[in-house]
Design a protein around this motif. Structure first.
Motif, PDB file in Angstrom:
ATOM      1  N   GLY A  36    -115.454 -60.793 -61.330  1.00  0.00           N
ATOM      2  CA  GLY A  36    -114.611 -61.069 -60.175  1.00  0.00           C
ATOM      3  C   GLY A  36    -113.139 -61.257 -60.458  1.00  0.00           C
ATOM      4  O   GLY A  36    -112.398 -61.783 -59.610  1.00  0.00           O
ATOM      5  N   HIS A  37    -112.673 -60.831 -61.630  1.00  0.00           N
ATOM      6  CA  HIS A  37    -111.245 -60.962 -61.941  1.00  0.00           C
ATOM      7  C   HIS A  37    -110.439 -59.881 -61.202  1.00  0.00           C
ATOM      8  O   HIS A  37    -110.705 -58.690 -61.391  1.00  0.00           O
ATOM      9  N   PRO A  38    -109.462 -60.257 -60.388  1.00  0.00           N
ATOM     10  CA  PRO A  38    -108.536 -59.239 -59.858  1.00  0.00           C
ATOM     11  C   PRO A  38    -107.776 -58.637 -61.030  1.00  0.00           C
ATOM     12  O   PRO A  38    -107.395 -59.352 -61.961  1.00  0.00           O
ATOM     13  N   LEU A  39    -107.570 -57.325 -61.008  1.00  0.00           N
ATOM     14  CA  LEU A  39    -106.844 -56.732 -62.123  1.00  0.00           C
ATOM     15  C   LEU A  39    -105.980 -55.563 -61.695  1.00  0.00           C
ATOM     16  O   LEU A  39    -106.252 -54.885 -60.697  1.00  0.00           O
ATOM     17  N   ALA A  40    -104.934 -55.361 -62.479  1.00  0.00           N
ATOM     18  CA  ALA A  40    -104.061 -54.204 -62.311  1.00  0.00           C
ATOM     19  C   ALA A  40    -103.820 -53.622 -63.692  1.00  0.00           C
ATOM     20  O   ALA A  40    -103.701 -54.348 -64.678  1.00  0.00           O
ATOM     21  N   LEU A  41    -103.771 -52.300 -63.747  1.00  0.00           N
ATOM     22  CA  LEU A  41    -103.459 -51.602 -64.987  1.00  0.00           C
ATOM     23  C   LEU A  41    -101.971 -51.288 -64.961  1.00  0.00           C
ATOM     24  O   LEU A  41    -101.511 -50.537 -64.103  1.00  0.00           O
ATOM     25  N   VAL A  42    -101.225 -51.888 -65.867  1.00  0.00           N
ATOM     26  CA  VAL A  42     -99.765 -51.799 -65.844  1.00  0.00           C
ATOM     27  C   VAL A  42     -99.290 -51.037 -67.066  1.00  0.00           C
ATOM     28  O   VAL A  42     -99.656 -51.363 -68.194  1.00  0.00           O
ATOM     29  N   THR A  43     -98.492 -50.006 -66.844  1.00  0.00           N
ATOM     30  CA  THR A  43     -98.119 -49.146 -67.951  1.00  0.00           C
ATOM     31  C   THR A  43     -96.709 -48.603 -67.800  1.00  0.00           C
ATOM     32  O   THR A  43     -96.267 -48.320 -66.683  1.00  0.00           O
ATOM     33  N   ASN A  44     -96.024 -48.464 -68.918  1.00  0.00           N
ATOM     34  CA  ASN A  44     -94.733 -47.788 -68.935  1.00  0.00           C
ATOM     35  C   ASN A  44     -94.890 -46.287 -69.108  1.00  0.00           C
ATOM     36  O   ASN A  44     -93.886 -45.573 -69.211  1.00  0.00           O
ATOM     37  N   THR A  45     -96.100 -45.808 -69.145  1.00  0.00           N
ATOM     38  CA  THR A  45     -96.342 -44.375 -69.298  1.00  0.00           C
ATOM     39  C   THR A  45     -95.655 -43.596 -68.180  1.00  0.00           C
ATOM     40  O   THR A  45     -95.796 -43.929 -67.004  1.00  0.00           O
ATOM     41  N   THR A  46     -94.922 -42.556 -68.558  1.00  0.00           N
ATOM     42  CA  THR A  46     -94.269 -41.706 -67.566  1.00  0.00           C
ATOM     43  C   THR A  46     -94.743 -40.265 -67.665  1.00  0.00           C
ATOM     44  O   THR A  46     -94.291 -39.408 -66.903  1.00  0.00           O
ATOM     45  N   ASP A  96     -95.083 -35.398 -66.205  1.00  0.00           N
ATOM     46  CA  ASP A  96     -95.114 -35.188 -64.764  1.00  0.00           C
ATOM     47  C   ASP A  96     -94.934 -36.507 -64.028  1.00  0.00           C
ATOM     48  O   ASP A  96     -95.849 -37.329 -63.991  1.00  0.00           O
ATOM     49  N   THR A  97     -93.758 -36.725 -63.466  1.00  0.00           N
ATOM     50  CA  THR A  97     -93.499 -37.952 -62.707  1.00  0.00           C
ATOM     51  C   THR A  97     -93.150 -37.664 -61.252  1.00  0.00           C
ATOM     52  O   THR A  97     -92.930 -38.589 -60.475  1.00  0.00           O
ATOM     53  N   ALA A  98     -93.109 -36.390 -60.874  1.00  0.00           N
ATOM     54  CA  ALA A  98     -92.547 -36.000 -59.578  1.00  0.00           C
ATOM     55  C   ALA A  98     -93.238 -36.680 -58.401  1.00  0.00           C
ATOM     56  O   ALA A  98     -92.567 -37.200 -57.500  1.00  0.00           O
ATOM     57  N   SER A  99     -94.569 -36.713 -58.388  1.00  0.00           N
ATOM     58  CA  SER A  99     -95.257 -37.248 -57.211  1.00  0.00           C
ATOM     59  C   SER A  99     -95.049 -38.748 -57.061  1.00  0.00           C
ATOM     60  O   SER A  99     -95.112 -39.282 -55.947  1.00  0.00           O
ATOM     61  N   ASP A 100     -94.809 -39.455 -58.161  1.00  0.00           N
ATOM     62  CA  ASP A 100     -94.558 -40.891 -58.076  1.00  0.00           C
ATOM     63  C   ASP A 100     -93.106 -41.206 -57.739  1.00  0.00           C
ATOM     64  O   ASP A 100     -92.763 -42.355 -57.475  1.00  0.00           O
ATOM     65  N   LEU A 101     -92.246 -40.175 -57.773  1.00  0.00           N
ATOM     66  CA  LEU A 101     -90.827 -40.353 -57.441  1.00  0.00           C
ATOM     67  C   LEU A 101     -90.432 -39.519 -56.228  1.00  0.00           C
ATOM     68  O   LEU A 101     -89.245 -39.275 -56.000  1.00  0.00           O
ATOM     69  N   ASP A 102     -91.405 -39.098 -55.436  1.00  0.00           N
ATOM     70  CA  ASP A 102     -91.145 -38.114 -54.385  1.00  0.00           C
ATOM     71  C   ASP A 102     -90.277 -38.623 -53.255  1.00  0.00           C
ATOM     72  O   ASP A 102     -89.720 -37.830 -52.488  1.00  0.00           O
ATOM     73  N   LYS A 103     -90.105 -39.930 -53.139  1.00  0.00           N
ATOM     74  CA  LYS A 103     -89.258 -40.477 -52.072  1.00  0.00           C
ATOM     75  C   LYS A 103     -87.788 -40.594 -52.492  1.00  0.00           C
ATOM     76  O   LYS A 103     -86.948 -40.981 -51.692  1.00  0.00           O
ATOM     77  N   LEU A 104     -87.489 -40.253 -53.743  1.00  0.00           N
ATOM     78  CA  LEU A 104     -86.113 -40.338 -54.228  1.00  0.00           C
ATOM     79  C   LEU A 104     -85.397 -39.009 -54.041  1.00  0.00           C
ATOM     80  O   LEU A 104     -86.009 -37.951 -53.924  1.00  0.00           O
ATOM     81  N   ASN A 105     -84.078 -39.057 -54.044  1.00  0.00           N
ATOM     82  CA  ASN A 105     -83.241 -37.871 -53.908  1.00  0.00           C
ATOM     83  C   ASN A 105     -82.909 -37.345 -55.307  1.00  0.00           C
ATOM     84  O   ASN A 105     -81.858 -37.636 -55.874  1.00  0.00           O
ATOM     85  N   LEU A 106     -83.851 -36.575 -55.883  1.00  0.00           N
ATOM     86  CA  LEU A 106     -83.687 -36.059 -57.236  1.00  0.00           C
ATOM     87  C   LEU A 106     -82.864 -34.778 -57.202  1.00  0.00           C
ATOM     88  O   LEU A 106     -83.176 -33.844 -56.462  1.00  0.00           O
ATOM     89  N   ILE A 107     -81.820 -34.721 -58.024  1.00  0.00           N
ATOM     90  CA  ILE A 107     -80.884 -33.606 -58.055  1.00  0.00           C
ATOM     91  C   ILE A 107     -81.135 -32.750 -59.296  1.00  0.00           C
ATOM     92  O   ILE A 107     -81.207 -33.269 -60.420  1.00  0.00           O
ATOM     93  N   GLY A 108     -81.275 -31.449 -59.122  1.00  0.00           N
ATOM     94  CA  GLY A 108     -81.510 -30.544 -60.234  1.00  0.00           C
ATOM     95  C   GLY A 108     -80.277 -30.357 -61.100  1.00  0.00           C
ATOM     96  O   GLY A 108     -79.141 -30.634 -60.689  1.00  0.00           O
ATOM     97  N   ASP A 109     -80.493 -29.840 -62.319  1.00  0.00           N
ATOM     98  CA  ASP A 109     -79.391 -29.651 -63.266  1.00  0.00           C
ATOM     99  C   ASP A 109     -78.345 -28.657 -62.771  1.00  0.00           C
ATOM    100  O   ASP A 109     -77.169 -28.733 -63.170  1.00  0.00           O
TER     101      ASP A 109
END
Length: 264
Positions: A36-46, A96-109
């Motif tokens: 019954g432990h609430p848990l979250a998996l927390v990672t700096n993986t990008t 691949d980080t695009a779907s987790d950042l999809d609400k940001l205004n990402l500018i191409g090179d």
């Protein structure tokens, strides 16, 4: 009365290595869920999205869903939406980080316009001299620097590999800026994780393989810290660390017994 401490579990080096379960990890997470432990998996993986991570862990036998996973990109997207709404963002990251950042205004090179924010994700082949020099130019032109991690290295099947922190320090020095860090060890990351599991810091436990970014940073936020001797764990790093972990165990397989001893 059952001990319902909430658990924040790092993934890479604690539950898996190169996305393969470490010995006893699947059974440990299943036992913690059953208790019954609430848990979250927390990672700096990008390098992977939260959906991919949850799917890979589930296929390996871990009882987890996408909502259980908090990645540095997910935290970063929320941070930028609050602190720099509408900012024109340049992203330098491996994987691949695009779907987790999809609400940001990402500018191409190839966009000639200015950049308001430079986001650094996980390091990899994309961190070439031309790419780093381009980022240096954006910073010199006034862009803010946001980094998902200060980690210097991580462990793979091929051994320890350089991570973002090794490049971040140089960019800060060269451009005369200080990065806003959104992943571990930032206080914002742990606050978000505590909100996800609905627990106060004193009723939460953080389990990680990085003595500074995982364990001591969690302890600074009032969370009980547990260091595992797997992943990037190095005895020398513990000896020169800025503090002492609350607990050290051989692996996450020993976590249920540790929690039982704390409860008693």
């Amino acid at each position: 009365m059952a001990d319902n401490r909430a658990l924040l579990l790092d993934i890479d080096g604690v539950l898996t290595q190169s996305w393969r379960p470490l010995p006893g990890a699947v059974d440990a997470v299943a036992a913690l869920r059953a208790a019954g432990h609430p848990l979250a998996l927390v990672t700096n993986t990008t390098s992977r999205t939260r959906d991919w991570i949850a799917s890979a862990l589930a296929e390996a036998g871990f009882p987890v869903q996408p909502g259980d996973v908090l990645t540095a990109p997910v935290i970063t997207a929320g941070y930028l939406a609050r602190q720099h709404p509408g900012a024109r963002c340049a992203l330098l990251s491996s994987g691949d980080t695009a779907s987790d950042l999809d609400k940001l205004n990402l500018i191409g090179d190839d966009d000639p316009g200015p950049r308001d924010v430079v986001i650094l994700g996980g390091a990899g082949p994309e961190f070439s001299y031309p790419a780093l020099n381009r980022v240096f130019g954006y910073l010199r032109d006034g862009a803010r620097l946001v980094a998902m991690s200060r980690g210097l290295f991580w462990r793979t099947d091929e051994g320890l590999q350089l991570d973002t922190g090794a490049f971040l320090a140089g960019l800060e020095q060269a451009a005369g800026v200080e990065a806003e860090v959104t992943g571990k060890p930032s206080a914002a990351f742990f606050a978000t994780a505590l909100g996800a599991v609905g627990a106060a810091a004193e009723r939460a436990v953080m389990v990680g393989d990085d003595v500074e970014s995982d364990v001591l940073a969690a302890q600074a936020a009032g969370i009980t810290g547990v260091l595992v001797r797997t992943g990037k764990y190095l005895a020398a790093a513990v000896e020169r660390a800025a503090g002492t972990p609350d607990h050290i165990i051989d692996s996450v397989a020993d976590l249920p017994d540790l929690l039982a001893s704390l409860s008693s």
